[in-house]
Design a protein around this motif. Structure first.
Motif, short mmCIF file in Angstrom:
data_model
loop_
_atom_site.label_atom_id
_atom_site.label_comp_id
_atom_site.label_asym_id
_atom_site.label_seq_id
_atom_site.Cartn_x
_atom_site.Cartn_y
_atom_site.Cartn_z
N VAL A 192 0.83 -1.20 0.00
CA VAL A 192 0.00 0.00 0.00
C VAL A 192 0.87 1.26 0.00
O VAL A 192 0.61 2.22 -0.72
N SER A 193 1.91 1.28 0.81
CA SER A 193 2.78 2.45 0.87
C SER A 193 4.15 2.12 0.30
O SER A 193 4.60 0.99 0.33
N LYS A 194 4.81 3.14 -0.25
CA LYS A 194 6.14 2.98 -0.82
C LYS A 194 7.15 3.57 0.16
O LYS A 194 6.96 4.68 0.66
N HIS A 195 8.21 2.85 0.41
CA HIS A 195 9.22 3.29 1.38
C HIS A 195 10.49 3.69 0.65
O HIS A 195 11.05 2.90 -0.12
N ILE A 196 10.94 4.90 0.88
CA ILE A 196 12.13 5.41 0.22
C ILE A 196 13.13 5.89 1.27
O ILE A 196 12.76 6.51 2.27
N ILE A 218 13.18 1.72 -1.59
CA ILE A 218 13.83 2.37 -2.73
C ILE A 218 15.04 3.14 -2.21
O ILE A 218 14.90 3.95 -1.28
N ILE A 219 16.20 2.90 -2.79
CA ILE A 219 17.43 3.56 -2.36
C ILE A 219 18.02 4.32 -3.55
O ILE A 219 18.14 3.78 -4.65
N CYS A 220 18.39 5.57 -3.30
CA CYS A 220 18.80 6.47 -4.39
C CYS A 220 20.32 6.57 -4.53
O CYS A 220 20.85 7.63 -4.88
N ASP A 221 21.04 5.50 -4.26
CA ASP A 221 22.50 5.52 -4.29
C ASP A 221 23.05 5.34 -5.70
O ASP A 221 22.33 4.98 -6.62
N ILE A 267 14.18 11.49 -7.14
CA ILE A 267 13.38 10.25 -7.10
C ILE A 267 12.12 10.45 -6.28
O ILE A 267 11.03 9.99 -6.66
N LEU A 268 12.21 11.16 -5.16
CA LEU A 268 11.03 11.41 -4.34
C LEU A 268 10.02 12.27 -5.09
O LEU A 268 8.81 12.03 -5.04
N LYS A 269 10.52 13.26 -5.82
CA LYS A 269 9.63 14.13 -6.60
C LYS A 269 8.89 13.30 -7.66
O LYS A 269 7.67 13.45 -7.86
N LYS A 270 9.60 12.43 -8.34
CA LYS A 270 8.98 11.61 -9.38
C LYS A 270 8.01 10.60 -8.78
O LYS A 270 6.93 10.35 -9.33
N LEU A 271 8.38 9.99 -7.66
CA LEU A 271 7.50 9.01 -7.02
C LEU A 271 6.25 9.69 -6.48
O LEU A 271 5.14 9.16 -6.61
N SER A 272 6.40 10.86 -5.88
CA SER A 272 5.25 11.54 -5.28
C SER A 272 4.26 12.03 -6.33
O SER A 272 3.11 12.31 -6.01
N ALA A 273 4.71 12.12 -7.58
CA ALA A 273 3.81 12.54 -8.66
C ALA A 273 2.91 11.41 -9.13
O ALA A 273 1.89 11.66 -9.78
N ILE A 274 3.26 10.15 -8.82
CA ILE A 274 2.50 9.02 -9.35
C ILE A 274 1.92 8.12 -8.27
O ILE A 274 1.18 7.20 -8.57
N ASP A 275 2.24 8.38 -7.00
CA ASP A 275 1.72 7.50 -5.95
C ASP A 275 1.14 8.32 -4.80
O ASP A 275 1.50 9.48 -4.60
N GLU A 276 0.25 7.69 -4.03
CA GLU A 276 -0.49 8.42 -3.01
C GLU A 276 0.07 8.25 -1.59
O GLU A 276 -0.18 9.09 -0.73
N ARG A 277 0.77 7.20 -1.33
CA ARG A 277 1.20 6.94 0.05
C ARG A 277 2.70 6.61 0.06
O ARG A 277 3.12 5.52 -0.32
N ILE A 278 3.48 7.57 0.50
CA ILE A 278 4.93 7.38 0.52
C ILE A 278 5.43 7.56 1.95
O ILE A 278 5.11 8.53 2.63
N MET A 279 6.23 6.61 2.38
CA MET A 279 6.90 6.70 3.68
C MET A 279 8.37 7.00 3.43
O MET A 279 9.02 6.34 2.62
N ALA A 318 19.98 13.55 -5.66
CA ALA A 318 19.49 12.28 -6.20
C ALA A 318 18.23 11.82 -5.48
O ALA A 318 17.26 11.37 -6.11
N SER A 319 18.20 11.93 -4.15
CA SER A 319 17.02 11.53 -3.38
C SER A 319 15.83 12.42 -3.72
O SER A 319 14.69 11.95 -3.86
N LYS A 320 16.08 13.72 -3.83
CA LYS A 320 14.99 14.66 -4.09
C LYS A 320 14.34 14.40 -5.46
O LYS A 320 13.12 14.50 -5.61
#
Length: 263
Positions: free
Chosen positions: A52-56, A158-161, A67-79, A63-65
């Motif tokens: 249900v939720s995506k964990h980043i 999800i790891i942004c390394d 990926i988080l920006k792109k993920l937050s544009a397509i998903d509703e629940r991000i941890m 790099a983190s910002k």
């Protein structure tokens, strides 16, 4: 496990630089679209697995910002999982409030602290195990996976390394040392991925590395060393993408000193 490990390692080991005649702007545009496609695939896969939720894993690097920006544009629940000392920007006093202010669909955050005893435990574990030689990077992954695995409902992260190593954030880019760059890609990163895969499996986690997506790696092959470290700026393609999609914080694309972050 590392999702898509065999494909990632196969692509890394067969990395070939093509130097196409496209302009740097066109290359960055295509790279941006490949990152969008990669994040959509990761998101779709997790939905099929009923997560249900995506964990980043979030730190305040570019790099983190992205990926988080792109993920937050397509998903509703991000941890967002935040580890002590990974947030260094002075404007981020309260990471949870900062993330909810600047990114859509942030459901919540976990903040962890890695103590000296945690580091000692990880060093001992790595020394006594088959997972590899102790070191700061593997020790960090051990502690991240151990802390997250304690939250029993988290299975995918999800790891942004590896952005800096790939996109021009290291001394070998600044020095235009293509031989070292290709050795890092073909040998060092695959070796780390093998060990990270074993550690993630040990803790029952599946790890996604967006910057190691096969489509993303294919686009990196098109960049010359001068385009990765461009006009005195390290990580130039990533900085341009961050600026274009309006990630929060100052994104410098003028000349700056590069930080030595060699693997």
């Amino acid at each position: 496990m590392v999702a898509g490990k065999n494909k990632i390692i196969g692509k890394l080991k067969n990395f070939k630089r093509y130097y196409t005649a496209m302009s740097i702007d066109t290359k960055i545009n295509i790279l941006d679209k490949m990152l969008d496609l990669t994040m959509k695939r990761i998101n779709d896969h997790m939905k099929k697995q009923n997560h249900v939720s995506k964990h980043i894993i979030f730190s305040d690097d570019i790099a983190s910002k992205i990926i988080l920006k792109k993920l937050s544009a397509i998903d509703e629940r991000i941890m967002c999982n935040i580890f002590g000392k990974s947030i260094s920007s002075p404007e981020i006093v309260n990471p949870s409030m900062y993330l909810k202010k600047h990114f859509r669909n942030i459901w919540g955050t976990f903040e962890y602290t890695i103590s000296n005893s945690d580091i000692e435990e990880s060093e001992k574990f790595l020394s006594d195990s088959k997972f590899g030689t102790p070191g700061s990077i593997l020790s960090q992954y051990y502690n991240i996976f151990k802390k997250i695995s304690e939250k029993k409902y988290i299975q995918h992260i999800i790891i942004c390394d590896f952005s800096k190593e790939l996109f021009g954030g290291c001394d070998y880019h600044k020095n235009k040392n293509a031989e070292v760059y290709e050795n890092i890609i073909k040998n060092s990163i695959p070796s780390y991925i093998e060990t990270i895969d074993s550690l993630a499996t040990y803790f029952g986690l599946t790890v996604w590395f967006p910057y190691l997506g096969v489509d993303v790696l294919r686009e990196i092959e098109n960049f010359t060393m001068d385009q990765l470290f461009h006009d005195g700026v390290g990580e130039y393609p990533i900085r341009r993408i961050a600026k274009d999609i309006n990630v929060p914080g100052e994104i410098k694309i003028e000349e700056k000193e590069v930080i030595n972050l060699v693997c």
